[in-house]
Design a protein around this motif. Structure first.
Motif, PDB file in Angstrom:
ATOM      1  N   GLY A  90       3.558  -4.141  -6.018  1.00 56.46           N
ATOM      2  CA  GLY A  90       3.377  -3.113  -7.033  1.00 56.46           C
ATOM      3  C   GLY A  90       2.306  -2.085  -6.715  1.00 56.46           C
ATOM      4  O   GLY A  90       1.954  -1.265  -7.554  1.00 56.46           O
ATOM      5  N   VAL A  91       1.805  -2.107  -5.487  1.00 52.63           N
ATOM      6  CA  VAL A  91       0.775  -1.159  -5.054  1.00 52.63           C
ATOM      7  C   VAL A  91       1.456   0.091  -4.514  1.00 52.63           C
ATOM      8  O   VAL A  91       2.379   0.009  -3.695  1.00 52.63           O
ATOM      9  CB  VAL A  91      -0.132  -1.786  -3.973  1.00 52.63           C
ATOM     10  N   GLU A  92       0.999   1.258  -4.970  1.00 57.32           N
ATOM     11  CA  GLU A  92       1.570   2.527  -4.525  1.00 57.32           C
ATOM     12  C   GLU A  92       0.772   3.067  -3.339  1.00 57.32           C
ATOM     13  O   GLU A  92      -0.454   3.069  -3.362  1.00 57.32           O
ATOM     14  CB  GLU A  92       1.565   3.538  -5.672  1.00 57.32           C
ATOM     15  N   HIS A  93       1.490   3.519  -2.310  1.00 58.18           N
ATOM     16  CA  HIS A  93       0.879   4.044  -1.094  1.00 58.18           C
ATOM     17  C   HIS A  93       1.354   5.473  -0.859  1.00 58.18           C
ATOM     18  O   HIS A  93       2.555   5.733  -0.890  1.00 58.18           O
ATOM     19  CB  HIS A  93       1.302   3.215   0.126  1.00 58.18           C
ATOM     20  N   LYS A  94       0.421   6.379  -0.608  1.00 57.73           N
ATOM     21  CA  LYS A  94       0.779   7.748  -0.220  1.00 57.73           C
ATOM     22  C   LYS A  94       0.887   7.760   1.299  1.00 57.73           C
ATOM     23  O   LYS A  94      -0.096   7.547   2.009  1.00 57.73           O
ATOM     24  CB  LYS A  94      -0.277   8.749  -0.685  1.00 57.73           C
ATOM     25  N   LEU A  95       2.113   8.001   1.792  1.00 59.16           N
ATOM     26  CA  LEU A  95       2.359   7.973   3.230  1.00 59.16           C
ATOM     27  C   LEU A  95       2.665   9.376   3.739  1.00 59.16           C
ATOM     28  O   LEU A  95       3.651   9.988   3.345  1.00 59.16           O
ATOM     29  CB  LEU A  95       3.547   7.052   3.545  1.00 59.16           C
ATOM     30  N   GLN A  96       1.816   9.860   4.615  1.00 58.95           N
ATOM     31  CA  GLN A  96       2.035  11.156   5.242  1.00 58.95           C
ATOM     32  C   GLN A  96       3.212  11.028   6.210  1.00 58.95           C
ATOM     33  O   GLN A  96       3.388   9.987   6.852  1.00 58.95           O
ATOM     34  CB  GLN A  96       0.787  11.606   6.003  1.00 58.95           C
ATOM     35  N   ALA A  97       4.001  12.080   6.312  1.00 61.52           N
ATOM     36  CA  ALA A  97       5.185  12.008   7.156  1.00 61.52           C
ATOM     37  C   ALA A  97       5.615  13.391   7.619  1.00 61.52           C
ATOM     38  O   ALA A  97       5.170  14.402   7.081  1.00 61.52           O
ATOM     39  CB  ALA A  97       6.317  11.344   6.383  1.00 61.52           C
ATOM     40  N   LEU A  98       6.506  13.386   8.582  1.00 59.72           N
ATOM     41  CA  LEU A  98       7.060  14.625   9.104  1.00 59.72           C
ATOM     42  C   LEU A  98       8.435  14.876   8.524  1.00 59.72           C
ATOM     43  O   LEU A  98       9.229  13.939   8.327  1.00 59.72           O
ATOM     44  CB  LEU A  98       7.169  14.543  10.629  1.00 59.72           C
ATOM     45  N   GLN A 107      13.584   9.653   8.595  1.00 59.44           N
ATOM     46  CA  GLN A 107      14.188   8.784   7.595  1.00 59.44           C
ATOM     47  C   GLN A 107      13.070   8.163   6.751  1.00 59.44           C
ATOM     48  O   GLN A 107      12.002   7.817   7.278  1.00 59.44           O
ATOM     49  CB  GLN A 107      14.968   7.639   8.250  1.00 59.44           C
ATOM     50  N   VAL A 108      13.319   8.010   5.465  1.00 62.70           N
ATOM     51  CA  VAL A 108      12.341   7.360   4.592  1.00 62.70           C
ATOM     52  C   VAL A 108      12.025   5.960   5.137  1.00 62.70           C
ATOM     53  O   VAL A 108      10.870   5.532   5.147  1.00 62.70           O
ATOM     54  CB  VAL A 108      12.848   7.329   3.137  1.00 62.70           C
ATOM     55  N   MET A 109      13.028   5.262   5.641  1.00 62.17           N
ATOM     56  CA  MET A 109      12.814   3.941   6.235  1.00 62.17           C
ATOM     57  C   MET A 109      11.833   4.003   7.395  1.00 62.17           C
ATOM     58  O   MET A 109      10.943   3.167   7.522  1.00 62.17           O
ATOM     59  CB  MET A 109      14.157   3.358   6.706  1.00 62.17           C
ATOM     60  N   GLU A 110      11.970   4.997   8.269  1.00 59.75           N
ATOM     61  CA  GLU A 110      11.066   5.136   9.415  1.00 59.75           C
ATOM     62  C   GLU A 110       9.628   5.347   8.952  1.00 59.75           C
ATOM     63  O   GLU A 110       8.695   4.813   9.554  1.00 59.75           O
ATOM     64  CB  GLU A 110      11.475   6.325  10.283  1.00 59.75           C
ATOM     65  N   ILE A 111       9.472   6.127   7.919  1.00 57.76           N
ATOM     66  CA  ILE A 111       8.125   6.399   7.396  1.00 57.76           C
ATOM     67  C   ILE A 111       7.500   5.103   6.892  1.00 57.76           C
ATOM     68  O   ILE A 111       6.359   4.775   7.238  1.00 57.76           O
ATOM     69  CB  ILE A 111       8.188   7.448   6.269  1.00 57.76           C
ATOM     70  N   ILE A 112       8.255   4.359   6.088  1.00 51.64           N
ATOM     71  CA  ILE A 112       7.746   3.092   5.545  1.00 51.64           C
ATOM     72  C   ILE A 112       7.399   2.134   6.685  1.00 51.64           C
ATOM     73  O   ILE A 112       6.316   1.541   6.711  1.00 51.64           O
ATOM     74  CB  ILE A 112       8.785   2.465   4.594  1.00 51.64           C
ATOM     75  N   ARG A 113       8.295   1.986   7.632  1.00 45.79           N
ATOM     76  CA  ARG A 113       8.090   1.071   8.762  1.00 45.79           C
ATOM     77  C   ARG A 113       6.903   1.498   9.626  1.00 45.79           C
ATOM     78  O   ARG A 113       6.056   0.682   9.997  1.00 45.79           O
ATOM     79  CB  ARG A 113       9.359   1.022   9.610  1.00 45.79           C
ATOM     80  N   ASP A 114       6.824   2.796   9.924  1.00 45.47           N
ATOM     81  CA  ASP A 114       5.774   3.267  10.822  1.00 45.47           C
ATOM     82  C   ASP A 114       4.384   3.182  10.213  1.00 45.47           C
ATOM     83  O   ASP A 114       3.390   3.107  10.939  1.00 45.47           O
ATOM     84  CB  ASP A 114       6.068   4.685  11.304  1.00 45.47           C
ATOM     85  N   TRP A 115       4.296   3.154   8.874  1.00 42.76           N
ATOM     86  CA  TRP A 115       3.016   2.932   8.206  1.00 42.76           C
ATOM     87  C   TRP A 115       2.755   1.433   8.020  1.00 42.76           C
ATOM     88  O   TRP A 115       1.825   1.037   7.352  1.00 42.76           O
ATOM     89  CB  TRP A 115       2.953   3.673   6.875  1.00 42.76           C
ATOM     90  N   GLN A 116       3.594   0.612   8.633  1.00 46.58           N
ATOM     91  CA  GLN A 116       3.455  -0.836   8.711  1.00 46.58           C
ATOM     92  C   GLN A 116       3.523  -1.543   7.365  1.00 46.58           C
ATOM     93  O   GLN A 116       2.926  -2.601   7.185  1.00 46.58           O
ATOM     94  CB  GLN A 116       2.177  -1.209   9.479  1.00 46.58           C
ATOM     95  N   LEU A 117       4.290  -0.989   6.432  1.00 43.82           N
ATOM     96  CA  LEU A 117       4.609  -1.740   5.229  1.00 43.82           C
ATOM     97  C   LEU A 117       5.722  -2.713   5.604  1.00 43.82           C
ATOM     98  O   LEU A 117       6.538  -2.415   6.489  1.00 43.82           O
ATOM     99  CB  LEU A 117       5.032  -0.805   4.099  1.00 43.82           C
ATOM    100  N   PRO A 118       5.801  -3.879   4.976  1.00 44.00           N
ATOM    101  CA  PRO A 118       6.697  -4.949   5.438  1.00 44.00           C
ATOM    102  C   PRO A 118       8.164  -4.770   5.036  1.00 44.00           C
ATOM    103  O   PRO A 118       8.702  -5.506   4.224  1.00 44.00           O
ATOM    104  CB  PRO A 118       6.092  -6.193   4.783  1.00 44.00           C
ATOM    105  N   ILE A 119       8.824  -3.788   5.618  1.00 37.85           N
ATOM    106  CA  ILE A 119      10.252  -3.577   5.362  1.00 37.85           C
ATOM    107  C   ILE A 119      11.036  -4.102   6.564  1.00 37.85           C
ATOM    108  O   ILE A 119      10.668  -3.858   7.707  1.00 37.85           O
ATOM    109  CB  ILE A 119      10.560  -2.085   5.078  1.00 37.85           C
ATOM    110  N   LYS A 120      12.104  -4.872   6.287  1.00 30.85           N
ATOM    111  CA  LYS A 120      12.896  -5.457   7.378  1.00 30.85           C
ATOM    112  C   LYS A 120      13.534  -4.385   8.250  1.00 30.85           C
ATOM    113  O   LYS A 120      13.349  -4.371   9.448  1.00 30.85           O
ATOM    114  CB  LYS A 120      13.991  -6.367   6.820  1.00 30.85           C
ATOM    115  N   ALA A 121      14.372  -3.560   7.650  1.00 29.01           N
ATOM    116  CA  ALA A 121      15.061  -2.493   8.394  1.00 29.01           C
ATOM    117  C   ALA A 121      15.648  -3.016   9.699  1.00 29.01           C
ATOM    118  O   ALA A 121      15.426  -2.464  10.767  1.00 29.01           O
ATOM    119  CB  ALA A 121      14.110  -1.328   8.626  1.00 29.01           C
TER     120      ALA A 121
END
Length: 106
Positions: free
Chosen positions: A10-18, A22-36
């Motif tokens: 439930g923690v919100e993270h502001k992730l900078q991106a280009l 893909q939204v998935m790539e952004i989440i993964r590259d910021w090392q949040l635990p998404i399987k993808a």
């Protein structure tokens, strides 16, 4: 550009991106635990997220491949999307996805 991702706790993270990522790539590259597991090929549902209702209409409608994969996801809701099928653009700068059950990386 950025997105606001709510993680499994439930923690919100502001992730900078280009733009163009893909939204998935952004989440993964910021090392949040998404399987993808498929790496963004729309051949699984392990990047399932819920999109904040205020943002749903700004996204392109899901194509049939995405809808088929969502049938395999856990706890699908009206705002469910695969994060690999949404590309960051100026139109969705500030998007608010929440990571969904079944997409947590062990």
């Amino acid at each position: 550009m950025h997105i606001w991702v709510t993680d499994f706790d439930g923690v919100e993270h502001k992730l900078q991106a280009l733009e163009g990522w893909q939204v998935m790539e952004i989440i993964r590259d910021w090392q949040l635990p998404i399987k993808a597991e498929c790496g963004g090929c729309c051949s699984c549902a392990t990047c399932h997220v819920y999109i904040d209702k205020k943002w749903v209409d700004r996204l392109p409608a899901p194509e049939q491949d995405e809808l088929d994969r969502l049938e395999e996801a856990f706890e699908v809701e009206e705002t469910s999307r695969l994060s690999c099928q949404n590309i960051l653009s100026k139109k969705i700068n500030g998007l608010k996805p929440t990571m969904a059950p079944g997409s947590k990386k062990d």
